[in-house]
Design a protein around this motif. Sequence first.
Motif, PDB file in Angstrom:
ATOM      1  N   ALA A 215     -17.326  -6.649  -1.629  1.00  0.00           N
ATOM      2  CA  ALA A 215     -16.296  -7.133  -2.544  1.00  0.00           C
ATOM      3  C   ALA A 215     -14.921  -6.897  -1.918  1.00  0.00           C
ATOM      4  CB  ALA A 215     -16.397  -6.423  -3.889  1.00  0.00           C
ATOM      5  N   SER A 216     -13.932  -7.577  -2.456  1.00  0.00           N
ATOM      6  CA  SER A 216     -12.569  -7.451  -1.945  1.00  0.00           C
ATOM      7  C   SER A 216     -11.705  -6.760  -2.989  1.00  0.00           C
ATOM      8  CB  SER A 216     -11.994  -8.835  -1.619  1.00  0.00           C
ATOM      9  OG  SER A 216     -10.640  -8.738  -1.228  1.00  0.00           O
ATOM     10  N   VAL A 217     -11.193  -5.588  -2.634  1.00  0.00           N
ATOM     11  CA  VAL A 217     -10.286  -4.849  -3.508  1.00  0.00           C
ATOM     12  C   VAL A 217      -9.067  -4.472  -2.680  1.00  0.00           C
ATOM     13  CG1 VAL A 217      -9.932  -2.743  -4.829  1.00  0.00           C
ATOM     14  CG2 VAL A 217     -12.109  -3.954  -4.996  1.00  0.00           C
ATOM     15  N   THR A 218      -7.897  -4.869  -3.133  1.00  0.00           N
ATOM     16  CA  THR A 218      -6.668  -4.637  -2.384  1.00  0.00           C
ATOM     17  C   THR A 218      -5.944  -3.392  -2.883  1.00  0.00           C
ATOM     18  OG1 THR A 218      -5.302  -5.955  -3.889  1.00  0.00           O
ATOM     19  CG2 THR A 218      -6.435  -7.129  -2.085  1.00  0.00           C
ATOM     20  N   ALA A 219      -5.007  -2.912  -2.058  1.00  0.00           N
ATOM     21  CA  ALA A 219      -4.205  -1.751  -2.438  1.00  0.00           C
ATOM     22  C   ALA A 219      -3.398  -2.020  -3.718  1.00  0.00           C
ATOM     23  CB  ALA A 219      -3.289  -1.351  -1.288  1.00  0.00           C
ATOM     24  N   PRO A 220      -2.760  -3.206  -3.870  1.00  0.00           N
ATOM     25  CA  PRO A 220      -2.044  -3.478  -5.124  1.00  0.00           C
ATOM     26  C   PRO A 220      -2.961  -3.458  -6.349  1.00  0.00           C
ATOM     27  CG  PRO A 220      -1.305  -4.977  -3.418  1.00  0.00           C
ATOM     28  CD  PRO A 220      -2.485  -4.254  -2.858  1.00  0.00           C
ATOM     29  N   GLU A 221      -4.214  -3.901  -6.194  1.00  0.00           N
ATOM     30  CA  GLU A 221      -5.145  -3.866  -7.324  1.00  0.00           C
ATOM     31  C   GLU A 221      -5.502  -2.433  -7.700  1.00  0.00           C
ATOM     32  OE1 GLU A 221      -7.539  -8.116  -6.808  1.00  0.00           O
ATOM     33  OE2 GLU A 221      -8.203  -6.338  -5.693  1.00  0.00           O
ATOM     34  N   ILE A 222      -5.687  -1.589  -6.693  1.00  0.00           N
ATOM     35  CA  ILE A 222      -5.969  -0.177  -6.970  1.00  0.00           C
ATOM     36  C   ILE A 222      -4.766   0.482  -7.630  1.00  0.00           C
ATOM     37  CG2 ILE A 222      -6.447   2.057  -5.884  1.00  0.00           C
ATOM     38  CD1 ILE A 222      -8.142   0.565  -3.815  1.00  0.00           C
ATOM     39  N   GLU A 223      -3.576   0.125  -7.167  1.00  0.00           N
ATOM     40  CA  GLU A 223      -2.356   0.659  -7.781  1.00  0.00           C
ATOM     41  C   GLU A 223      -2.276   0.248  -9.250  1.00  0.00           C
ATOM     42  OE1 GLU A 223       2.477   0.735  -6.987  1.00  0.00           O
ATOM     43  OE2 GLU A 223       1.216  -0.774  -6.000  1.00  0.00           O
ATOM     44  N   THR A 224      -2.595  -1.003  -9.545  1.00  0.00           N
ATOM     45  CA  THR A 224      -2.581  -1.484 -10.925  1.00  0.00           C
ATOM     46  C   THR A 224      -3.567  -0.707 -11.785  1.00  0.00           C
ATOM     47  OG1 THR A 224      -1.941  -3.718 -10.230  1.00  0.00           O
ATOM     48  CG2 THR A 224      -2.951  -3.501 -12.411  1.00  0.00           C
ATOM     49  N   LEU A 225      -4.748  -0.415 -11.228  1.00  0.00           N
ATOM     50  CA  LEU A 225      -5.748   0.357 -11.962  1.00  0.00           C
ATOM     51  C   LEU A 225      -5.189   1.720 -12.358  1.00  0.00           C
ATOM     52  CD1 LEU A 225      -8.647   1.014 -12.938  1.00  0.00           C
ATOM     53  CD2 LEU A 225      -9.138   1.763 -10.589  1.00  0.00           C
ATOM     54  N   PHE A 226      -4.600   2.440 -11.412  1.00  0.00           N
ATOM     55  CA  PHE A 226      -4.078   3.769 -11.720  1.00  0.00           C
ATOM     56  C   PHE A 226      -2.895   3.697 -12.680  1.00  0.00           C
ATOM     57  CE2 PHE A 226      -6.517   5.103  -7.986  1.00  0.00           C
ATOM     58  CZ  PHE A 226      -7.020   6.318  -8.433  1.00  0.00           C
ATOM     59  N   ASN A 227      -2.073   2.663 -12.557  1.00  0.00           N
ATOM     60  CA  ASN A 227      -0.950   2.516 -13.482  1.00  0.00           C
ATOM     61  C   ASN A 227      -1.438   2.276 -14.908  1.00  0.00           C
ATOM     62  OD1 ASN A 227       1.069   2.925 -11.576  1.00  0.00           O
ATOM     63  ND2 ASN A 227       1.253   0.743 -11.087  1.00  0.00           N
ATOM     64  N   ARG A 228      -2.496   1.478 -15.057  1.00  0.00           N
ATOM     65  CA  ARG A 228      -3.041   1.232 -16.397  1.00  0.00           C
ATOM     66  C   ARG A 228      -3.650   2.494 -16.989  1.00  0.00           C
ATOM     67  NH1 ARG A 228      -5.782  -4.798 -15.361  1.00  0.00           N
ATOM     68  NH2 ARG A 228      -3.779  -5.911 -15.306  1.00  0.00           N
ATOM     69  N   ILE A 229      -4.330   3.256 -16.134  1.00  0.00           N
ATOM     70  CA  ILE A 229      -4.897   4.523 -16.609  1.00  0.00           C
ATOM     71  C   ILE A 229      -3.777   5.478 -17.041  1.00  0.00           C
ATOM     72  CG2 ILE A 229      -6.136   6.590 -15.871  1.00  0.00           C
ATOM     73  CD1 ILE A 229      -7.835   4.764 -14.073  1.00  0.00           C
ATOM     74  N   GLU A 230      -2.699   5.534 -16.252  1.00  0.00           N
ATOM     75  CA  GLU A 230      -1.574   6.403 -16.590  1.00  0.00           C
ATOM     76  C   GLU A 230      -0.924   5.966 -17.899  1.00  0.00           C
ATOM     77  OE1 GLU A 230       1.002   9.606 -16.279  1.00  0.00           O
ATOM     78  OE2 GLU A 230      -0.845   9.155 -15.177  1.00  0.00           O
ATOM     79  N   HIS A 231      -0.839   4.653 -18.122  1.00  0.00           N
ATOM     80  CA  HIS A 231      -0.247   4.145 -19.367  1.00  0.00           C
ATOM     81  C   HIS A 231      -1.072   4.592 -20.567  1.00  0.00           C
ATOM     82  CE1 HIS A 231       1.098   0.655 -22.099  1.00  0.00           C
ATOM     83  NE2 HIS A 231       2.055   1.573 -22.067  1.00  0.00           N
TER      84      HIS A 231
END
Length: 264
Positions: A215-231
């Motif tokens: 699968a393809s997972v980019t650094a910006p997508e991982i950043e978005t994941l952590f930002n959503r968790i933090e929110h």
Amino acid sequence: MPVPPLDEWLALYRSHRRIVDAIGVLQCGRAVGSVSKRRDALLAAKVSPMHLRNTAIDSVEPKLLETMLSLFRPVLFPPLESTLREAFRKTNMDIRALANEERTSEFKSSAEGQFFLRVWFPCWMLYQTYPPLLMRRARYGHDDALDKLVRLDKSAAFDPRVARHIHTILHGRDVERRVRMERALEGHPSERLDPKRIRYLLSGLISQLANLFKASVTAPEIETLFNRIEHIRSGELQDENLGTAETLAKAIQRNRIWPSMLEP
């Protein structure tokens, strides 16, 4: 809580599947065959489509069938915040349920449970390796492995082959090796899991798993994941522990260092 006998404790370094099975019983509440056997069946199904074609669906355990089918279900990444909130809600419910379960107490008091909590999981998080692999390298006399092992688990120094290496180092002429070993025997793991390092390690793990499943997972997508968790966690829109986009991208590359999830 009873202390496991030394011989049994050291034997757990060579019994990876006992740990896996004990965790499976904790999660499922009952031992329906061994977890490792069910995992082996799942791996066989993944690599052999004929297995699924020739297997009567009614004879497959429901949990295993659900896991098999989930492999072919499309997954949105990063998950929507609503999806994450629901996942956290269910996780918290499961944690509260486990806290009251008799099997949780049994797990914590068992040799396997104590070994998992004190050695297996800390070893995996701190050193990104499994205890059997670390023990194997230490028994061959690798200085780094010896240092990490005895810092993590003082009981490991009683393994006969490890003890011989420690004896040789402590009574040898190499002062640097002797001092290092003395400090290891007296100290704790030198690695520290601060919030930023944990996020970088997990980012590398996510990327590594994505590569494993093509699968393809980019650094910006991982950043978005952590930002959503933090929110969800704090109400903040960004996770300040991630650093800059460039720093995170480099950390992801640097932390694809985890042992394979498919290792026995």
